[in-house]
Design a protein around this motif. Structure first.
Motif, PDB file in Angstrom:
ATOM      1  N   LEU A 131      33.714   6.973   8.163  1.00 34.67           N
ATOM      2  CA  LEU A 131      34.108   7.831   9.281  1.00 34.67           C
ATOM      3  C   LEU A 131      33.940   9.291   8.894  1.00 34.67           C
ATOM      4  O   LEU A 131      34.362   9.708   7.813  1.00 34.67           O
ATOM      5  CB  LEU A 131      35.575   7.568   9.641  1.00 34.67           C
ATOM      6  N   THR A 132      33.294  10.085   9.764  1.00 30.89           N
ATOM      7  CA  THR A 132      33.272  11.532   9.591  1.00 30.89           C
ATOM      8  C   THR A 132      33.595  12.184  10.931  1.00 30.89           C
ATOM      9  O   THR A 132      33.103  11.745  11.963  1.00 30.89           O
ATOM     10  CB  THR A 132      31.903  12.063   9.102  1.00 30.89           C
TER      11      THR A 132
ATOM     12  N   ILE B 199      42.050   5.349  13.552  1.00 37.70           N
ATOM     13  CA  ILE B 199      41.901   5.019  12.128  1.00 37.70           C
ATOM     14  C   ILE B 199      42.841   3.887  11.736  1.00 37.70           C
ATOM     15  O   ILE B 199      42.435   2.940  11.033  1.00 37.70           O
ATOM     16  CB  ILE B 199      42.161   6.272  11.269  1.00 37.70           C
TER      17      ILE B 199
ATOM     18  N   VAL C 184      38.356   1.612   5.667  1.00 36.47           N
ATOM     19  CA  VAL C 184      37.719   2.805   6.225  1.00 36.47           C
ATOM     20  C   VAL C 184      37.603   3.868   5.135  1.00 36.47           C
ATOM     21  O   VAL C 184      38.592   4.194   4.467  1.00 36.47           O
ATOM     22  CB  VAL C 184      38.519   3.364   7.417  1.00 36.47           C
TER      23      VAL C 184
ATOM     24  N   PHE D 184      36.862   7.751   4.595  1.00 32.65           N
ATOM     25  CA  PHE D 184      36.909   8.966   5.410  1.00 32.65           C
ATOM     26  C   PHE D 184      36.763  10.195   4.522  1.00 32.65           C
ATOM     27  O   PHE D 184      37.734  10.737   4.024  1.00 32.65           O
ATOM     28  CB  PHE D 184      38.253   8.994   6.159  1.00 32.65           C
TER      29      PHE D 184
ATOM     30  N   ILE E 164      30.942   5.863  11.808  1.00 36.85           N
ATOM     31  CA  ILE E 164      31.500   6.510  12.996  1.00 36.85           C
ATOM     32  C   ILE E 164      31.482   8.006  12.741  1.00 36.85           C
ATOM     33  O   ILE E 164      31.973   8.463  11.704  1.00 36.85           O
ATOM     34  CB  ILE E 164      32.934   6.023  13.257  1.00 36.85           C
ATOM     35  N   THR E 165      30.942   8.782  13.675  1.00 39.04           N
ATOM     36  CA  THR E 165      30.717  10.192  13.381  1.00 39.04           C
ATOM     37  C   THR E 165      30.714  11.030  14.647  1.00 39.04           C
ATOM     38  O   THR E 165      30.680  10.502  15.765  1.00 39.04           O
ATOM     39  CB  THR E 165      29.374  10.358  12.633  1.00 39.04           C
TER      40      THR E 165
ATOM     41  N   CYS F 129      25.618   2.957  14.062  1.00 37.24           N
ATOM     42  CA  CYS F 129      26.330   4.226  14.164  1.00 37.24           C
ATOM     43  C   CYS F 129      26.972   4.333  15.546  1.00 37.24           C
ATOM     44  O   CYS F 129      26.339   4.009  16.557  1.00 37.24           O
ATOM     45  CB  CYS F 129      25.363   5.387  13.946  1.00 37.24           C
TER      46      CYS F 129
END
Length: 366
Positions: free
Chosen positions: A202-203, A223, A232, A234, A281-282, A298
Protein backbone atom coordinates in the motif's frame (compact mmCIF):
# COMPACT_ATOMS: atom_id res chain seq x y z
CA UNK A 1 25.95 20.29 -26.79
CA UNK A 2 25.25 21.46 -23.26
CA UNK A 3 22.11 20.06 -21.61
CA UNK A 4 20.64 20.72 -18.16
CA UNK A 5 18.41 17.98 -16.71
CA UNK A 6 16.12 19.02 -13.86
CA UNK A 7 15.00 16.74 -11.04
CA UNK A 8 13.04 17.52 -7.92
CA UNK A 9 11.07 14.53 -6.59
CA UNK A 10 11.66 10.78 -6.41
CA UNK A 11 10.00 9.86 -9.75
CA UNK A 12 12.21 12.47 -11.43
CA UNK A 13 15.37 10.72 -10.21
CA UNK A 14 14.20 7.44 -11.77
CA UNK A 15 13.52 9.08 -15.13
CA UNK A 16 16.59 11.30 -15.21
CA UNK A 17 18.79 8.30 -14.39
CA UNK A 18 17.72 6.61 -17.63
CA UNK A 19 18.38 9.79 -19.60
CA UNK A 20 21.75 10.34 -17.94
CA UNK A 21 22.88 6.82 -18.85
CA UNK A 22 21.82 7.30 -22.47
CA UNK A 23 23.48 10.72 -22.85
CA UNK A 24 26.67 9.38 -21.22
CA UNK A 25 27.18 7.08 -24.21
CA UNK A 26 27.53 10.09 -26.49
CA UNK A 27 30.61 12.33 -26.05
CA UNK A 28 28.98 15.15 -28.02
CA UNK A 29 26.67 15.81 -25.05
CA UNK A 30 27.62 17.49 -21.78
CA UNK A 31 24.88 16.95 -19.19
CA UNK A 32 24.54 18.90 -15.94
CA UNK A 33 22.09 17.81 -13.25
CA UNK A 34 20.05 20.30 -11.25
CA UNK A 35 18.33 19.14 -8.07
CA UNK A 36 15.78 21.66 -6.87
CA UNK A 37 15.45 20.16 -3.39
CA UNK A 38 11.75 19.29 -3.59
CA UNK A 39 12.58 15.87 -2.13
CA UNK A 40 15.75 16.29 -0.13
CA UNK A 41 16.29 13.92 2.80
CA UNK A 42 18.25 10.68 2.63
CA UNK A 43 15.19 8.41 2.38
CA UNK A 44 13.61 10.41 -0.43
CA UNK A 45 16.74 11.48 -2.29
CA UNK A 46 20.23 10.19 -1.44
CA UNK A 47 19.38 6.50 -1.62
CA UNK A 48 17.84 7.01 -5.06
CA UNK A 49 21.00 8.65 -6.41
CA UNK A 50 23.12 5.79 -5.09
CA UNK A 51 20.92 2.97 -6.33
CA UNK A 52 20.23 4.50 -9.74
CA UNK A 53 23.89 5.29 -10.38
CA UNK A 54 23.43 9.06 -10.57
CA UNK A 55 26.28 11.37 -9.55
CA UNK A 56 25.84 14.20 -7.10
CA UNK A 57 23.98 17.03 -8.84
CA UNK A 58 26.03 19.81 -10.38
CA UNK A 59 23.61 22.31 -8.86
CA UNK A 60 21.54 21.88 -5.68
CA UNK A 61 18.97 24.65 -5.24
CA UNK A 62 17.98 23.44 -1.73
CA UNK A 63 14.37 24.60 -2.01
CA UNK A 64 11.63 22.65 -0.29
CA UNK A 65 8.47 23.24 1.68
CA UNK A 66 6.08 26.14 1.38
CA UNK A 67 2.92 26.45 -0.70
CA UNK A 68 2.84 25.46 -4.36
CA UNK A 69 3.24 29.12 -5.31
CA UNK A 70 6.11 29.77 -2.89
CA UNK A 71 7.96 26.65 -3.97
CA UNK A 72 7.53 27.37 -7.67
CA UNK A 73 8.60 31.01 -7.32
CA UNK A 74 11.70 30.21 -5.25
CA UNK A 75 12.81 27.52 -7.69
CA UNK A 76 12.34 29.93 -10.59
CA UNK A 77 14.53 32.56 -8.97
CA UNK A 78 17.28 30.06 -8.16
CA UNK A 79 17.16 28.33 -11.54
CA UNK A 80 17.37 31.65 -13.37
CA UNK A 81 20.84 32.10 -11.89
CA UNK A 82 21.88 28.65 -13.09
CA UNK A 83 20.75 29.39 -16.63
CA UNK A 84 22.55 32.73 -16.57
CA UNK A 85 25.84 31.16 -15.48
CA UNK A 86 25.65 28.00 -17.64
CA UNK A 87 24.02 29.16 -20.91
CA UNK A 88 22.83 25.65 -21.87
CA UNK A 89 21.69 24.66 -25.35
CA UNK A 90 18.74 22.71 -23.97
CA UNK A 91 16.81 22.37 -20.70
CA UNK A 92 15.14 19.01 -20.12
CA UNK A 93 12.39 18.52 -17.54
CA UNK A 94 10.63 15.27 -16.69
CA UNK A 95 7.20 14.57 -15.26
CA UNK A 96 4.77 17.01 -13.72
CA UNK A 97 6.02 18.23 -10.33
CA UNK A 98 6.42 21.88 -9.34
CA UNK A 99 10.17 21.69 -10.00
CA UNK A 100 9.52 20.76 -13.63
CA UNK A 101 7.07 23.61 -14.16
CA UNK A 102 9.27 26.20 -12.44
CA UNK A 103 12.35 25.38 -14.49
CA UNK A 104 10.33 25.09 -17.69
CA UNK A 105 8.95 28.60 -17.15
CA UNK A 106 12.43 30.05 -16.67
CA UNK A 107 13.77 28.29 -19.77
CA UNK A 108 10.86 29.57 -21.86
CA UNK A 109 11.24 33.14 -20.61
CA UNK A 110 15.00 33.07 -21.23
CA UNK A 111 14.58 31.67 -24.73
CA UNK A 112 16.36 28.38 -24.01
CA UNK A 113 14.98 25.37 -25.94
CA UNK A 114 12.89 23.14 -23.66
CA UNK A 115 12.29 19.39 -23.83
CA UNK A 116 9.57 17.68 -21.80
CA UNK A 117 9.90 13.97 -21.12
CA UNK A 118 6.60 12.23 -20.29
CA UNK A 119 4.62 14.83 -22.21
CA UNK A 120 0.94 14.67 -23.10
CA UNK A 121 -0.38 12.79 -20.09
CA UNK A 122 -3.80 14.07 -19.03
CA UNK A 123 -6.17 13.05 -16.24
CA UNK A 124 -8.79 15.69 -17.02
CA UNK A 125 -8.81 16.63 -13.33
CA UNK A 126 -7.69 20.23 -12.96
CA UNK A 127 -8.00 20.06 -9.18
CA UNK A 128 -4.68 18.19 -9.29
CA UNK A 129 -1.69 20.57 -9.32
CA UNK A 130 0.14 18.07 -11.49
CA UNK A 131 -2.46 18.40 -14.24
CA UNK A 132 -1.94 22.16 -14.41
CA UNK A 133 1.82 21.64 -14.49
CA UNK A 134 1.62 19.11 -17.34
CA UNK A 135 -0.48 21.31 -19.59
CA UNK A 136 1.64 24.42 -19.06
CA UNK A 137 4.94 22.62 -19.63
CA UNK A 138 3.70 20.98 -22.83
CA UNK A 139 2.59 24.27 -24.33
CA UNK A 140 6.02 25.82 -23.68
CA UNK A 141 8.16 22.88 -24.84
CA UNK A 142 9.97 22.63 -28.17
CA UNK A 143 10.31 18.86 -27.95
CA UNK A 144 7.62 16.67 -26.38
CA UNK A 145 8.66 13.08 -25.65
CA UNK A 146 5.64 10.87 -25.13
CA UNK A 147 5.33 7.62 -23.17
CA UNK A 148 2.03 6.24 -24.46
CA UNK A 149 -0.17 6.59 -27.53
CA UNK A 150 -3.08 8.35 -25.81
CA UNK A 151 -0.71 11.19 -24.91
CA UNK A 152 0.01 11.81 -28.58
CA UNK A 153 -3.70 12.30 -29.23
CA UNK A 154 -3.99 14.61 -26.23
CA UNK A 155 -1.28 16.89 -27.58
CA UNK A 156 -2.69 16.89 -31.09
CA UNK A 157 -6.15 17.75 -29.74
CA UNK A 158 -4.61 20.73 -27.94
CA UNK A 159 -3.19 22.04 -31.19
CA UNK A 160 0.47 21.21 -30.63
CA UNK A 161 2.23 20.69 -33.99
CA UNK A 162 2.96 17.07 -34.79
CA UNK A 163 6.59 17.90 -35.57
CA UNK A 164 7.21 18.65 -31.90
CA UNK A 165 5.70 15.35 -30.69
CA UNK A 166 7.86 12.23 -30.41
CA UNK A 167 6.43 8.89 -29.26
CA UNK A 168 9.46 7.24 -27.65
CA UNK A 169 8.20 4.99 -24.83
CA UNK A 170 8.58 5.23 -21.09
CA UNK A 171 11.87 6.20 -19.41
CA UNK A 172 10.47 5.04 -16.06
CA UNK A 173 10.47 1.53 -17.52
CA UNK A 174 14.06 2.00 -18.73
CA UNK A 175 15.25 2.31 -15.14
CA UNK A 176 13.08 -0.58 -14.02
CA UNK A 177 14.61 -2.84 -16.67
CA UNK A 178 18.10 -1.62 -15.76
CA UNK A 179 17.69 -2.21 -12.00
CA UNK A 180 15.30 -5.14 -11.83
CA UNK A 181 17.86 -7.94 -11.50
CA UNK A 182 19.66 -6.17 -8.67
CA UNK A 183 16.34 -5.47 -6.93
CA UNK A 184 15.37 -9.12 -7.04
CA UNK A 185 18.51 -10.11 -5.13
CA UNK A 186 17.41 -8.33 -1.95
CA UNK A 187 16.25 -10.57 0.94
CA UNK A 188 13.35 -8.28 1.92
CA UNK A 189 10.64 -10.92 2.04
CA UNK A 190 12.69 -13.10 4.38
CA UNK A 191 13.44 -10.10 6.57
CA UNK A 192 9.74 -9.27 6.85
CA UNK A 193 8.54 -12.87 7.13
CA UNK A 194 6.47 -12.64 3.95
CA UNK A 195 5.74 -15.09 1.15
CA UNK A 196 5.68 -14.34 -2.57
CA UNK A 197 2.16 -13.34 -3.69
CA UNK A 198 1.10 -13.55 -0.06
CA UNK A 199 0.84 -9.86 0.84
CA UNK A 200 -0.44 -6.47 -0.31
CA UNK A 201 1.67 -3.33 -0.79
CA UNK A 202 0.00 0.00 0.00
CA UNK A 203 1.21 3.51 -0.83
CA UNK A 204 -0.74 6.75 -0.26
CA UNK A 205 0.47 10.33 -0.46
CA UNK A 206 -1.93 12.55 -2.43
CA UNK A 207 -3.57 15.39 -0.49
CA UNK A 208 -7.05 14.18 -1.43
CA UNK A 209 -6.35 10.88 0.35
CA UNK A 210 -4.19 11.83 3.33
CA UNK A 211 -4.73 15.44 4.37
CA UNK A 212 -8.07 15.35 6.18
CA UNK A 213 -9.19 13.46 9.27
CA UNK A 214 -12.17 12.03 7.37
CA UNK A 215 -9.97 10.56 4.62
CA UNK A 216 -7.37 9.25 7.05
CA UNK A 217 -10.05 7.57 9.14
CA UNK A 218 -11.30 5.79 6.04
CA UNK A 219 -7.75 4.80 5.14
CA UNK A 220 -7.16 3.37 8.62
CA UNK A 221 -10.45 1.44 8.42
CA UNK A 222 -9.45 0.04 5.04
CA UNK A 223 -6.02 -1.02 6.28
CA UNK A 224 -7.48 -2.80 9.30
CA UNK A 225 -9.95 -4.64 7.08
CA UNK A 226 -7.22 -5.55 4.59
CA UNK A 227 -5.01 -6.98 7.33
CA UNK A 228 -7.72 -9.56 8.02
CA UNK A 229 -7.33 -10.78 4.43
CA UNK A 230 -3.58 -10.50 3.79
CA UNK A 231 -0.53 -8.96 5.46
CA UNK A 232 -0.13 -5.35 4.36
CA UNK A 233 3.22 -3.64 3.69
CA UNK A 234 2.87 0.14 3.98
CA UNK A 235 5.96 2.23 3.18
CA UNK A 236 4.85 5.55 4.65
CA UNK A 237 5.56 8.78 2.79
CA UNK A 238 6.77 11.54 5.18
CA UNK A 239 3.77 13.70 4.26
CA UNK A 240 1.40 10.84 5.06
CA UNK A 241 3.09 9.98 8.33
CA UNK A 242 3.00 13.60 9.48
CA UNK A 243 -0.71 13.75 8.72
CA UNK A 244 -1.43 10.44 10.47
CA UNK A 245 0.41 11.63 13.57
CA UNK A 246 -1.18 15.07 13.67
CA UNK A 247 -4.67 13.57 13.36
CA UNK A 248 -4.02 10.99 16.08
CA UNK A 249 -4.25 7.89 13.87
CA UNK A 250 -0.63 6.74 13.77
CA UNK A 251 -0.85 4.90 17.09
CA UNK A 252 -3.91 3.03 15.87
CA UNK A 253 -1.97 1.72 12.90
CA UNK A 254 1.07 0.80 14.98
CA UNK A 255 -1.12 -1.64 16.90
CA UNK A 256 -2.71 -3.18 13.81
CA UNK A 257 -1.89 -6.90 13.53
CA UNK A 258 -0.59 -7.92 10.11
CA UNK A 259 0.51 -4.41 9.14
CA UNK A 260 4.16 -3.72 8.31
CA UNK A 261 4.74 0.02 8.68
CA UNK A 262 7.96 0.85 6.88
CA UNK A 263 9.87 4.08 6.27
CA UNK A 264 10.15 5.27 2.65
CA UNK A 265 11.93 2.57 0.69
CA UNK A 266 14.84 2.86 -1.69
CA UNK A 267 14.15 2.28 -5.36
CA UNK A 268 15.51 -1.28 -5.36
CA UNK A 269 13.64 -2.21 -2.18
CA UNK A 270 10.36 -0.88 -3.50
CA UNK A 271 10.68 -2.69 -6.82
CA UNK A 272 11.42 -5.89 -4.89
CA UNK A 273 8.32 -5.45 -2.73
CA UNK A 274 5.86 -4.71 -5.53
CA UNK A 275 7.31 -7.42 -7.80
CA UNK A 276 6.37 -10.15 -5.32
CA UNK A 277 3.07 -8.69 -4.09
CA UNK A 278 -0.33 -10.21 -4.69
CA UNK A 279 -1.70 -6.70 -5.14
CA UNK A 280 -0.53 -3.09 -4.99
CA UNK A 281 -2.86 -0.35 -3.75
CA UNK A 282 -1.74 3.18 -4.56
CA UNK A 283 -2.55 6.74 -5.54
CA UNK A 284 0.78 7.19 -7.35
CA UNK A 285 1.15 7.68 -11.08
CA UNK A 286 4.47 5.92 -11.51
CA UNK A 287 3.44 2.86 -9.50
CA UNK A 288 0.59 2.30 -11.95
CA UNK A 289 3.19 2.03 -14.70
CA UNK A 290 5.62 -0.15 -12.76
CA UNK A 291 2.94 -2.67 -11.80
CA UNK A 292 1.74 -2.85 -15.39
CA UNK A 293 5.26 -3.70 -16.58
CA UNK A 294 5.69 -6.23 -13.76
CA UNK A 295 2.24 -7.74 -14.38
CA UNK A 296 1.18 -7.19 -10.77
CA UNK A 297 -2.49 -6.28 -10.08
CA UNK A 298 -2.92 -2.65 -9.04
CA UNK A 299 -5.87 -0.78 -7.51
CA UNK A 300 -5.63 3.01 -7.70
CA UNK A 301 -7.47 5.30 -5.31
CA UNK A 302 -8.18 8.12 -7.71
CA UNK A 303 -11.16 9.18 -9.82
CA UNK A 304 -9.07 9.42 -12.98
CA UNK A 305 -5.64 8.55 -14.29
CA UNK A 306 -3.37 10.33 -16.74
CA UNK A 307 -1.95 6.91 -17.64
CA UNK A 308 -4.86 5.14 -19.38
CA UNK A 309 -2.63 2.46 -20.89
CA UNK A 310 -2.23 0.97 -17.41
CA UNK A 311 -5.97 0.24 -17.48
CA UNK A 312 -6.56 -0.56 -21.14
CA UNK A 313 -3.48 -2.72 -21.59
CA UNK A 314 -2.25 -3.24 -18.05
CA UNK A 315 -3.19 -4.43 -14.62
CA UNK A 316 -4.66 -1.26 -13.12
CA UNK A 317 -8.18 -0.56 -11.83
CA UNK A 318 -9.50 2.78 -10.60
CA UNK A 319 -11.53 2.81 -7.39
CA UNK A 320 -12.36 6.50 -7.03
CA UNK A 321 -12.69 8.12 -3.64
CA UNK A 322 -11.96 6.14 -0.50
CA UNK A 323 -14.99 4.01 0.31
CA UNK A 324 -14.14 1.01 2.45
CA UNK A 325 -16.95 -1.34 1.40
CA UNK A 326 -16.61 -0.52 -2.31
CA UNK A 327 -12.82 -0.79 -2.19
CA UNK A 328 -12.85 -4.09 -0.34
CA UNK A 329 -15.22 -5.53 -2.91
CA UNK A 330 -12.86 -4.67 -5.76
CA UNK A 331 -9.75 -5.75 -3.82
CA UNK A 332 -11.30 -9.11 -2.93
CA UNK A 333 -12.32 -9.64 -6.54
CA UNK A 334 -8.82 -8.84 -7.79
CA UNK A 335 -7.15 -11.13 -5.23
CA UNK A 336 -9.41 -14.04 -6.19
CA UNK A 337 -8.91 -13.58 -9.90
CA UNK A 338 -6.36 -15.80 -11.57
CA UNK A 339 -3.37 -13.79 -12.71
CA UNK A 340 -3.07 -13.49 -16.48
CA UNK A 341 -0.22 -12.07 -18.50
CA UNK A 342 -1.17 -8.66 -19.88
CA UNK A 343 0.28 -7.01 -22.97
CA UNK A 344 2.74 -4.18 -22.49
CA UNK A 345 2.02 -0.73 -23.90
CA UNK A 346 3.93 0.00 -27.09
CA UNK A 347 7.65 0.86 -26.71
CA UNK A 348 7.81 0.03 -22.99
CA UNK A 349 10.97 -1.91 -23.72
CA UNK A 350 13.74 -0.20 -21.78
CA UNK A 351 15.02 1.82 -24.76
CA UNK A 352 13.03 5.06 -24.49
CA UNK A 353 15.98 7.18 -23.34
CA UNK A 354 18.10 5.97 -26.24
CA UNK A 355 15.36 7.05 -28.66
CA UNK A 356 15.22 10.47 -27.01
CA UNK A 357 18.97 10.93 -27.40
CA UNK A 358 18.80 9.93 -31.08
CA UNK A 359 16.04 12.48 -31.73
CA UNK A 360 17.98 15.25 -29.96
CA UNK A 361 21.06 14.37 -32.01
CA UNK A 362 19.10 14.77 -35.26
CA UNK A 363 17.27 17.92 -34.14
CA UNK A 364 20.09 19.92 -32.57
CA UNK A 365 23.36 18.48 -33.90
CA UNK A 366 22.98 19.13 -37.59
Amino acid sequence: MKIICVMGARPNFVKVAALYRAFSKCPEFSVSLVHTGQHHDDAMYKVFLTQLGLPEPDFSLCIHGGSHTEQTAQIMLAFEKVLSSESPDLVMVVGDVNSSLACALVAAKEGVPLAHVEAGLRSGDKSMPEEINRVLIDHMADGLFVSEEAAVRNLQNEGIPSGKIHFVGNVMIDSLVYCREKAMELPLLNDLGLKKRGYVVLTMHRPSNVDSLAELTLLADLIQALCKIRPVVFPVHPRTKSSLISHGIWGQLENCSGLHLLPPQGYLEFINLISHAALVITDSGGVQEETTFLNVPCVTFRKSTERPSTIGEGTNRLVGDLDVAHALGIITEVLKKEKNQTSLPALWDGLAADRIVQIIQKKYLK
